[in-house]
Design a protein around this motif. Structure first.
Motif, PDB file in Angstrom:
ATOM      1  N   ASP A 194       0.831  -1.212   0.000  1.00 59.09           N
ATOM      2  CA  ASP A 194       0.000   0.000   0.000  1.00 59.09           C
ATOM      3  C   ASP A 194       0.861   1.256   0.000  1.00 59.09           C
ATOM      4  O   ASP A 194       0.396   2.333  -0.358  1.00 59.09           O
ATOM      5  N   THR A 225       0.805   3.816  -2.754  1.00 58.82           N
ATOM      6  CA  THR A 225       0.878   3.281  -4.124  1.00 58.82           C
ATOM      7  C   THR A 225      -0.510   3.413  -4.763  1.00 58.82           C
ATOM      8  O   THR A 225      -1.484   3.709  -4.070  1.00 58.82           O
ATOM      9  N   ILE A 285      -4.616  -0.884  -7.584  1.00 65.19           N
ATOM     10  CA  ILE A 285      -4.896  -1.462  -8.910  1.00 65.19           C
ATOM     11  C   ILE A 285      -6.364  -1.883  -9.015  1.00 65.19           C
ATOM     12  O   ILE A 285      -7.045  -1.587  -9.998  1.00 65.19           O
ATOM     13  N   LEU A 286      -6.851  -2.560  -7.973  1.00 62.75           N
ATOM     14  CA  LEU A 286      -8.240  -3.038  -8.003  1.00 62.75           C
ATOM     15  C   LEU A 286      -9.207  -1.870  -8.169  1.00 62.75           C
ATOM     16  O   LEU A 286     -10.134  -1.918  -8.982  1.00 62.75           O
ATOM     17  N   LEU A 326      -7.807  -9.534   2.724  1.00 61.72           N
ATOM     18  CA  LEU A 326      -7.165 -10.262   3.820  1.00 61.72           C
ATOM     19  C   LEU A 326      -7.394  -9.447   5.079  1.00 61.72           C
ATOM     20  O   LEU A 326      -6.936  -8.299   5.177  1.00 61.72           O
ATOM     21  N   LYS A 372     -14.367  -0.465  -4.192  1.00 60.04           N
ATOM     22  CA  LYS A 372     -13.474  -0.681  -5.341  1.00 60.04           C
ATOM     23  C   LYS A 372     -14.259  -1.132  -6.578  1.00 60.04           C
ATOM     24  O   LYS A 372     -13.669  -1.487  -7.591  1.00 60.04           O
TER      25      LYS A 372
HETATM   26  N1  CTP Z   1      -5.001  -4.159  -4.168  1.00 61.03           N
HETATM   27  C1  CTP Z   1      -4.535  -3.622  -5.350  1.00 61.03           C
HETATM   28  N2  CTP Z   1      -3.648  -2.591  -5.325  1.00 61.03           N
HETATM   29  C2  CTP Z   1      -3.203  -2.094  -4.158  1.00 61.03           C
HETATM   30  C3  CTP Z   1      -3.668  -2.638  -2.944  1.00 61.03           C
HETATM   31  C4  CTP Z   1      -4.568  -3.683  -2.991  1.00 61.03           C
HETATM   32  O1  CTP Z   1      -4.931  -4.085  -6.415  1.00 61.03           O
HETATM   33  N3  CTP Z   1      -2.321  -1.109  -4.181  1.00 61.03           N
HETATM   34  C5  CTP Z   1      -5.987  -5.237  -4.255  1.00 61.03           C
HETATM   35  C6  CTP Z   1      -5.526  -6.575  -3.720  1.00 61.03           C
HETATM   36  O2  CTP Z   1      -4.898  -7.331  -4.734  1.00 61.03           O
HETATM   37  C7  CTP Z   1      -6.832  -7.197  -3.264  1.00 61.03           C
HETATM   38  C8  CTP Z   1      -7.646  -6.007  -2.797  1.00 61.03           C
HETATM   39  O3  CTP Z   1      -7.078  -4.882  -3.436  1.00 61.03           O
HETATM   40  O4  CTP Z   1      -7.512  -7.803  -4.322  1.00 61.03           O
HETATM   41  C9  CTP Z   1      -7.664  -5.753  -1.322  1.00 61.03           C
HETATM   42  O5  CTP Z   1      -6.367  -5.716  -0.818  1.00 61.03           O
HETATM   43  P1  CTP Z   1      -6.100  -5.499   0.719  1.00 61.03           P
HETATM   44  O6  CTP Z   1      -4.624  -5.379   0.937  1.00 61.03           O
HETATM   45  O7  CTP Z   1      -6.863  -6.507   1.526  1.00 61.03           O
HETATM   46  O8  CTP Z   1      -6.824  -4.132   0.969  1.00 61.03           O
HETATM   47  P2  CTP Z   1      -6.394  -2.657   0.861  1.00 61.03           P
HETATM   48  O9  CTP Z   1      -7.298  -1.985  -0.109  1.00 61.03           O
HETATM   49  O10 CTP Z   1      -4.942  -2.521   0.608  1.00 61.03           O
HETATM   50  O11 CTP Z   1      -6.795  -2.120   2.297  1.00 61.03           O
HETATM   51  P3  CTP Z   1      -6.143  -2.393   3.739  1.00 61.03           P
HETATM   52  O12 CTP Z   1      -4.719  -2.785   3.501  1.00 61.03           O
HETATM   53  O13 CTP Z   1      -6.315  -1.105   4.411  1.00 61.03           O
HETATM   54  O14 CTP Z   1      -6.975  -3.480   4.349  1.00 61.03           O
END
Ligand code: CTP
Length: 397
Positions: free
Chosen positions: A276, A301, A304-305, A323, A339
């Motif tokens: 992140d 960062t 992407i989603l 997660l 998202k």
């Molecule tokens: N994801 C993504 N790009 C990012 C961060 C996350 O594409 N920079 C995508 C992950 O691949 C996943 C989803 O978003 O499919 C959720 O990722 P997760 O790490 O659980 O959530 P975050 O949005 O990063 O939120 P947090 O860390 O605050 O729980």
């Protein structure tokens, strides 16, 4: 059912070979094109004339017949599947060890099509360690095994070892082809593994993601006929062949690779554990140990989603992962909505056997209608199948 499927049936020396006549008849009735190869031992149990009449094709048994030579390579290429039924203990051992002493083994060893076997043998042979070991070995070579039946055996004993009934084998093949073609023509983008964000030339910020889940998904989609692009961070997990692999290191590289692939994508599954935050200005030299504390500035960062959720067209289907360690379901649903995904797969780190590094996973899926799909702890391969089945259910709802 099996209309137009090309089936190369191998018959080996087992008393169950008498059932292969019925099997050929049922396969032909189901619309399959059947060609039969027998081993010399099989010819003592079932007459080639019976099999050639029923299959409407000459039965092949020898590598060369007087002046002509059977092209074993082309037979394996012609077939959609090679089915060896019955599979005797002897041919099983040859398959496990790569022995090439007859036409059937030459075809098997050069076959590029999937191979399915239906073993048949007496109970005591079936239980022998070497038989069970050989079965595991041939499955590790990607051959599929139709389970044996339990019942009366040629010896008069009662137990496991009977070849599955021909009707069961035909149904098994029908299901197999149905599953195999499930994602044919679909272009699927999958992200997997961690990302590494450099601090300096020798250090990075990463996470414990092994990439196993995303790679299992990529393989499962590929096996169902999809064209798969796997954008994968640094992993040590072996990557199966047949995928378009884009190896990346950082979140920014993963973002670029996904942006490039997404316009051509039908389904995107984002299983990667993307950082992140990345180091705002990575040092171009190794940072020396000086003060008691070191402060590193991090910048967010790109998500992407979320970005793909914004770009998504009506025909595209987007799956995210979440997660979580607390308020798992609420957080997962919140991610699904914020998202703009169509489905979210929740892993709770509070579940035993779930999350990073394990060979197993326990998931809960939510769709846009907030319908919840719960699953038990399973191997990541089985979890991949559950995700694909749920995805198809949601897409076709
Ligand atoms: N994801 C993504 N790009 C990012 C961060 C996350 O594409 N920079 C995508 C992950 O691949 C996943 C989803 O978003 O499919 C959720 O990722 P997760 O790490 O659980 O959530 P975050 O949005 O990063 O939120 P947090 O860390 O605050 O729980």
């Amino acid at each position: 059912m099996l209309k137009g499927k090309k089936i190369l049936l191998g018959v080996t020396g087992s008393i169950a070979a008498y059932k292969s006549a019925v099997l050929v008849r049922l396969l032909v009735k189901a619309g399959a094109e059947v060609r039969v190869i027998t081993t010399p031992a099989a010819n003592q149990f079932v007459a080639p004339l019976t099999l050639s009449t029923l299959s409407k094709n000459q039965v092949l048994s020898e590598l060369s017949d007087n002046d002509s030579w059977s092209n074993h390579v082309m037979l394996g290429r012609w077939a959609d599947v090679m089915l060896i039924a019955p599979l005797s203990c002897n041919t099983l051992a040859k398959m496990a060890h790569g022995t090439c002493d007859n036409l059937l083994m030459a075809v098997y060893l050069s076959a590029t099509c999937p191979v399915v076997v239906a073993p048949a043998m007496d109970e005591d042979m079936w239980h022998h360690h070497s038989t069970q070991e050989n079965l595991l070995k041939i499955q590790s070579y990607q051959n599929k095994v139709i389970p044996v039946d339990t019942g009366e055996l040629a010896s008069g004993l009662f137990g496991p070892g009977r070849m599955a009934e021909p009707a069961f084998i035909v149904n098994w093949l029908t299901d197999y082809f149905k599953e195999k073609d499930q994602l044919a023509g679909k272009k699927i983008l999958i992200t997997a593994g961690p990302t590494y964000e450099s601090i300096d030339p020798v250090r990075f910020i990463g996470n414990h993601s092994s990439g196993k889940m995303g790679i299992a998904l990529a393989e499962a989609c590929y096996k169902r006929g999809a064209e798969v692009t796997l954008v994968v961070g640094p992993v040590s997990e072996p990557i199966p062949s047949g995928l378009n692999v884009v190896a990346v290191r950082t979140a920014a590289e993963m973002y670029d690779a996904c942006m490039k692939a997404f316009p051509e994508t039908d389904i995107a599954i984002l299983a990667a554990a993307v950082a992140d935050y990345a180091v705002t200005t990575p040092a171009d030299h190794k940072i020396k140990k000086k003060e008691t504390e070191l402060t590193i500035t991090l910048s967010k960062t790109k998500d992407i989603l979320k970005e793909l959720g914004t770009l998504k067209k009506n025909h595209q289907f987007l799956i995210g992962f979440a997660l979580e360690t607390n308020h798992e379901k609420e957080n997962a649903v919140q991610k699904l909505q914020s998202k703009n995904a169509d489905m979210i797969v929740l892993n709770s780190l509070n579940d035993t056997g779930a999350g990073f590094g394990h060979a197993t996973n326990k998931i809960t899926i939510f769709d846009r209608q907030l319908k919840e799909y719960d699953f038990e702890v399973k191997s990541k391969k089985e979890v991949a199948t559950d995700i694909i089945h749920t995805m198809l259910q949601v897409i076709h709802a």
